[in-house]
Design a protein around this motif. Structure first.
Motif, short mmCIF file in Angstrom:
data_model
loop_
_atom_site.label_atom_id
_atom_site.label_comp_id
_atom_site.label_asym_id
_atom_site.label_seq_id
_atom_site.Cartn_x
_atom_site.Cartn_y
_atom_site.Cartn_z
N ASP A 36 0.83 -1.21 0.00
CA ASP A 36 0.00 0.00 0.00
C ASP A 36 0.87 1.26 0.00
O ASP A 36 0.57 2.23 -0.71
CB ASP A 36 -0.92 0.02 1.22
N GLU A 37 1.94 1.24 0.80
CA GLU A 37 2.82 2.41 0.88
C GLU A 37 3.50 2.68 -0.46
O GLU A 37 3.67 3.83 -0.88
CB GLU A 37 3.87 2.22 1.98
N GLU A 38 3.88 1.62 -1.15
CA GLU A 38 4.53 1.78 -2.45
C GLU A 38 3.53 2.32 -3.48
O GLU A 38 3.90 3.14 -4.34
CB GLU A 38 5.10 0.44 -2.92
N LEU A 39 2.27 1.88 -3.40
CA LEU A 39 1.26 2.42 -4.33
C LEU A 39 1.02 3.90 -4.08
O LEU A 39 0.87 4.69 -5.02
CB LEU A 39 -0.05 1.64 -4.17
N LYS A 40 0.97 4.29 -2.81
CA LYS A 40 0.76 5.71 -2.49
C LYS A 40 1.95 6.55 -2.96
O LYS A 40 1.76 7.68 -3.45
CB LYS A 40 0.55 5.87 -0.98
N ALA A 41 3.15 6.01 -2.83
CA ALA A 41 4.33 6.72 -3.33
C ALA A 41 4.28 6.83 -4.85
O ALA A 41 4.68 7.86 -5.43
CB ALA A 41 5.60 5.99 -2.88
N LYS A 42 3.77 5.80 -5.49
CA LYS A 42 3.63 5.83 -6.95
C LYS A 42 2.66 6.92 -7.37
O LYS A 42 2.89 7.61 -8.39
CB LYS A 42 3.12 4.47 -7.43
N ALA A 43 1.57 7.09 -6.60
CA ALA A 43 0.61 8.15 -6.91
C ALA A 43 1.28 9.52 -6.83
O ALA A 43 1.06 10.39 -7.68
CB ALA A 43 -0.57 8.08 -5.96
N ALA A 82 4.46 10.15 -7.34
CA ALA A 82 5.37 10.30 -8.48
C ALA A 82 4.60 10.61 -9.76
O ALA A 82 5.07 11.39 -10.60
CB ALA A 82 6.17 9.01 -8.64
N LEU A 83 3.42 10.02 -9.92
CA LEU A 83 2.63 10.28 -11.11
C LEU A 83 2.13 11.72 -11.18
O LEU A 83 1.89 12.25 -12.27
CB LEU A 83 1.44 9.32 -11.17
N ARG A 84 1.94 12.35 -10.02
CA ARG A 84 1.48 13.74 -10.00
C ARG A 84 2.39 14.63 -10.85
O ARG A 84 1.92 15.45 -11.66
CB ARG A 84 1.47 14.29 -8.57
N ARG A 91 1.28 16.58 -14.34
CA ARG A 91 1.28 18.04 -14.40
C ARG A 91 2.22 18.56 -15.48
O ARG A 91 1.97 19.60 -16.09
CB ARG A 91 1.70 18.61 -13.03
N ARG A 92 3.28 17.80 -15.72
CA ARG A 92 4.27 18.24 -16.71
C ARG A 92 3.86 17.86 -18.13
O ARG A 92 3.92 18.69 -19.05
CB ARG A 92 5.64 17.63 -16.38
N ASP A 93 3.40 16.62 -18.33
CA ASP A 93 3.16 16.11 -19.67
C ASP A 93 1.69 15.97 -20.04
O ASP A 93 1.36 15.64 -21.18
CB ASP A 93 3.84 14.75 -19.84
N GLY A 94 0.80 16.18 -19.08
CA GLY A 94 -0.62 16.07 -19.38
C GLY A 94 -1.06 14.61 -19.48
O GLY A 94 -0.40 13.69 -18.99
N PHE A 95 -2.18 14.41 -20.16
CA PHE A 95 -2.81 13.09 -20.19
C PHE A 95 -2.36 12.29 -21.41
O PHE A 95 -3.17 11.87 -22.24
CB PHE A 95 -4.33 13.22 -20.16
N GLU A 96 -1.06 12.06 -21.53
CA GLU A 96 -0.55 11.21 -22.60
C GLU A 96 -0.97 9.77 -22.36
O GLU A 96 -1.21 9.37 -21.22
CB GLU A 96 0.98 11.33 -22.67
N LEU A 97 -1.02 9.00 -23.42
CA LEU A 97 -1.51 7.63 -23.32
C LEU A 97 -0.71 6.81 -22.32
O LEU A 97 -1.29 6.09 -21.49
CB LEU A 97 -1.47 6.96 -24.70
N SER A 98 0.61 6.90 -22.35
CA SER A 98 1.44 6.09 -21.44
C SER A 98 1.18 6.46 -19.98
O SER A 98 1.05 5.59 -19.11
CB SER A 98 2.92 6.26 -21.78
N LEU A 99 1.10 7.77 -19.71
CA LEU A 99 0.84 8.23 -18.35
C LEU A 99 -0.58 7.88 -17.91
O LEU A 99 -0.81 7.45 -16.78
CB LEU A 99 1.05 9.74 -18.25
N ALA A 100 -1.53 8.07 -18.81
CA ALA A 100 -2.92 7.75 -18.49
C ALA A 100 -3.07 6.25 -18.21
O ALA A 100 -3.78 5.84 -17.27
CB ALA A 100 -3.84 8.17 -19.62
N GLY A 101 -2.41 5.42 -19.02
CA GLY A 101 -2.50 3.98 -18.81
C GLY A 101 -1.93 3.57 -17.47
O GLY A 101 -2.53 2.74 -16.75
N GLU A 102 -0.78 4.15 -17.10
CA GLU A 102 -0.19 3.83 -15.80
C GLU A 102 -1.07 4.33 -14.66
O GLU A 102 -1.23 3.64 -13.64
CB GLU A 102 1.20 4.46 -15.71
N ALA A 117 -7.19 13.50 -13.45
CA ALA A 117 -7.21 14.96 -13.50
C ALA A 117 -6.88 15.56 -12.14
O ALA A 117 -6.16 16.56 -12.04
CB ALA A 117 -8.58 15.46 -13.97
N ALA A 118 -7.39 14.96 -11.07
CA ALA A 118 -7.11 15.49 -9.73
C ALA A 118 -5.64 15.33 -9.36
O ALA A 118 -5.04 16.22 -8.74
CB ALA A 118 -7.99 14.77 -8.70
N LEU A 119 -5.03 14.21 -9.75
CA LEU A 119 -3.59 14.04 -9.52
C LEU A 119 -2.78 15.07 -10.30
O LEU A 119 -1.70 15.49 -9.87
CB LEU A 119 -3.16 12.62 -9.90
#
Length: 670
Positions: free
Chosen positions: A75-82, A84-86, A90-101, A154-156
């Motif tokens: 759970d802690e690793e998933l929260k850390a992943k969230a 990192a995805l922020r 914010r930098r690259d927007g909703f690109e397919l690779s980022l959206a898929g992850e 979008a919220a992230l």
């Protein structure tokens, strides 16, 4: 503003506004030509050649690349992943690779916190919404859960998200149900509902994801404008704060119009868009009550046909020349407004409308000594809503209720103009294909149809057209009896409160135990709908659009055939008929749909009286033509109704634009 960075990169922001929102588009003749060519030439060819729904499946493939690693993570690793995805979002927007992850992360988090795992079809729907499309997803396919995917992404990314639904119950229910998921990802969530103070609303709108109703959202937006009348820009707000002039009451409640996901989108964008949202203040005095009574008495003395004409479809009354003369003669000794020809005719026409066009238990109900409007699209009561220009008070006097004060308009806005101002707009609904062109033209949204998660087992019986209502109810009673003998639950759909109570009385007289759901039982809605799948259960309900509670089949019901749905009168749009039928045969369950209507139904008499008369003659000669007569009659009546409603929506939007110009000229907006 950082939160608007991702969404505003390719969007022209409206100048002079206190928070981010899109500048409204102005369409010229060439835009309408392009729309026509797109829908009639390019889009059909594109669909045939490329099957665009396949492209939505790419996000599923992209998500599955991360699935195994995320399932092994703590759970802690998933929260850390969230976290990192922020940064990437914010930098690259909703690109397919980022959206898929991101979708893969949300799906794994939902599995751990909610016990629910997004289907591939729900991920396709989420990807379409994140691209700014209106998703048509069959009723029962999990629209509420699908909406969490674009909402979390979008919220992230830092954009405030509004998930708009059609009533407070659904807003509170979904916010509470999905809260564990948002909390896990470090996002805050709340519900903005009726009855909150401005300070309470402001606190809710500061959260990452806000569930709200379309009406509350619109009025919050209008109140923001009214509170900042004359000082609406961000510069003014900053100057007020620096000068110590800003008060909590004047401060905006919203943070801006960033990203909206509209549930039951066709109902909000189309059905409810005929009437503008009006912010009003009390006006008038007690003396007006006597004027309303006089108008009703005068209207009662006029004869239909000779003194006035009624247009039921367009819903207006018109005085004839003889009626005007008769009215002038009847008021020759009256004082005040009755000496003005325009004023007296306007009041009497309004009284005629109250008497002839607005029916109790159809357009409104009387509860606790108050006249309460019934939403004709959903069958629900609209609390704290009133008809304008004294019509509401006229109806109150007609029903011997204590008249409320007349309301004076201080601000107004249509849904068309409100939702076009979002930086990113998306929607999801079970029925949209019939209005895809209008939604694209007005809101700029393409419709993406999502395939079923499991094959449908819905069965349709041959529609029945009866010469009279009495025969219709007899057949309905017979179908109900057969279904109950087999242990099948039955849902009977009606268009109005009056019709629901009519069939309820008939069933009661026959000793058939049943539940009744209309505008008078709104508080018990969830319990009534949730129990509608019990063996042998009979439920009578007005329009089922936006009810939001699944009808879950009890043990043993699937094996004997599932839920039986009976449509007893066509609606003004085939979409709404499909919404009723969509209550059965969900997620691969069995279910049956029956259509039993009559030539005496109000819908046919109001929209296609001549064809209804011809159909009656045909049925007398040969009943074998019944299916063809019914199909032609339904298509024509629904075409007439839809065309009329479309004209009303266009007229409402243009009237709102003119109102905007008038207020802008006077130094105000909206």
């Amino acid at each position: 503003m950082p939160s608007a960075t991702v969404l505003s990169r390719s969007v022209k922001l409206a100048p002079g506004r206190p928070y981010p929102e899109r500048a409204e588009p102005t369409l010229g003749w060439h835009d309408h030509v392009a729309e026509f060519l797109w829908f009639n030439v390019a889009k059909p060819l594109w669909r045939t050649a490329f099957r665009p729904t396949r492209s939505l499946g790419r996000v599923v493939v992209e998500s599955e690349r991360h699935e195994a690693a995320l399932q092994r993570a703590s759970d802690e690793e998933l929260k850390a992943k969230a976290g990192a995805l922020r940064q990437g979002l914010r930098r690259d927007g909703f690109e397919l690779s980022l959206a898929g992850e991101t979708f893969a992360l949300v799906r794994e988090a939902a599995s751990r916190t909610l016990g629910l795992r997004h289907f591939p079809t729900q991920m396709m729907a989420g990807w379409a919404m994140l691209q700014g499309r209106l998703v048509e997803m069959e009723t029962g396919e999990g629209k509420s859960l699908a909406a969490t995917l674009p909402a979390c992404a979008a919220a992230l990314a830092g954009a405030p998200v509004h998930i708009v639904t059609v009533n407070d119950y659904l807003a509170k229910r979904d916010a509470e149900a999905m809260k564990p998921l948002y909390d896990f990802l470090g996002l805050s969530v709340g519900a903005a509902v009726q009855g909150m103070t401005r300070s309470e609303k402001r606190a809710v709108y500061k959260k990452s994801v806000v569930y709200c109703t379309n009406k509350e959202l619109a009025f919050d937006y209008l109140r923001d404008g009214a509170a900042r009348s004359g000082r609406r820009s961000r510069l003014h707000l900053c100057l007020d704060r620096l000068g110590g002039l800003a008060s909590d009451d004047d401060a905006p409640v919203l943070r801006g119009l960033h990203f909206a996901i509209v549930d039951e989108a066709d109902s909000v964008f189309i059905d409810e868009a005929r009437t503008p949202l009006i912010l009003s203040a009390s006006a008038g005095d007690a003396e007006e009550t006597e004027t309303f009574r006089q108008a009703l008495d005068l209207a009662a003395g006029l004869e239909p046909g000779s003194d006035f004409e009624i247009e039921h479809a367009e819903r207006y009354c018109l005085l004839t020349e003889a009626g005007r003369d008769k009215l002038a003669l009847a008021t020759r000794d009256f004082e005040g407004i009755w000496q003005s020809e325009r004023e007296r005719e306007e009041r009497v026409i309004q009284a005629l409308s109250a008497i002839c066009l607005f029916e109790r238990d159809k357009h409104y109900v009387v509860a606790d000594g108050k006249v309460q409007i019934v939403d004709e699209n959903t069958g629900r009561i609209l609390p704290d809503r009133s008809w304008e220009r004294g019509l509401h008070q006229m109806i109150e006097v007609k029903e011997d209720c204590e008249p409320t004060q007349r309301r004076e308009t201080i601000a107004r806005l249509t849904y068309q103009r409100l939702f076009r101002r979002y930086l990113l707009l998306a929607g999801i609904t079970g029925t949209a294909k019939e209005v895809a062109r209008e939604i694209r033209t007005v809101y700029g949204l393409d419709v993406a149809r999502i395939p079923l998660h499991r094959p449908s087992q819905r069965r349709y019986t041959t529609p029945r057209l009866c010469p009279t209502k009495e025969e219709k109810w007899r057949i309905v009673e017979r179908v109900v009896k057969v279904a109950r003998e087999r242990g099948l639950p039955v849902l009977i759909g009606t268009r109005s409160v009056h019709a629901s109570e009519e069939i309820s009385s008939l069933l009661r007289a026959r000793g058939v135990d049943h539940a009744l759901l209309n505008a008078k039982q709104d508080n018990a809605e969830a319990e009534i709908v949730a129990a509608a799948g019990e063996p042998g259960r009979v439920t009578v309900a007005t329009n089922m659009a936006g009810r939001g509670t699944d009808i879950k089949l009890a043990d043993g019901v699937r094996e004997v055939g599932g839920l039986n749905v009976i449509l007893t009168e066509y609606h003004e749009s085939q979409r709404i008929d499909r919404q009723l039928f969509g209550r059965c045969a969900r997620q691969g369950d069995p279910g049956s749909c029956h259509t039993i209507v009559s030539l005496e139904d109000d819908f046919f008499l109001a929209n296609s009286p001549w064809l209804a008369a011809q159909a009656a003659r045909i049925l007398k000669m040969d009943r074998r033509f019944q299916p063809l007569a019914l199909r032609i009659l339904r298509l024509h009546a629904q075409y007439v109704a839809e065309s009329r409603n479309s004209r009303q929506r266009v007229a409402s939007m243009r009237s709102d634009e003119r109102w905007e110009q008038i207020l802008a000229f006077s130094g105000r907006r909206e």
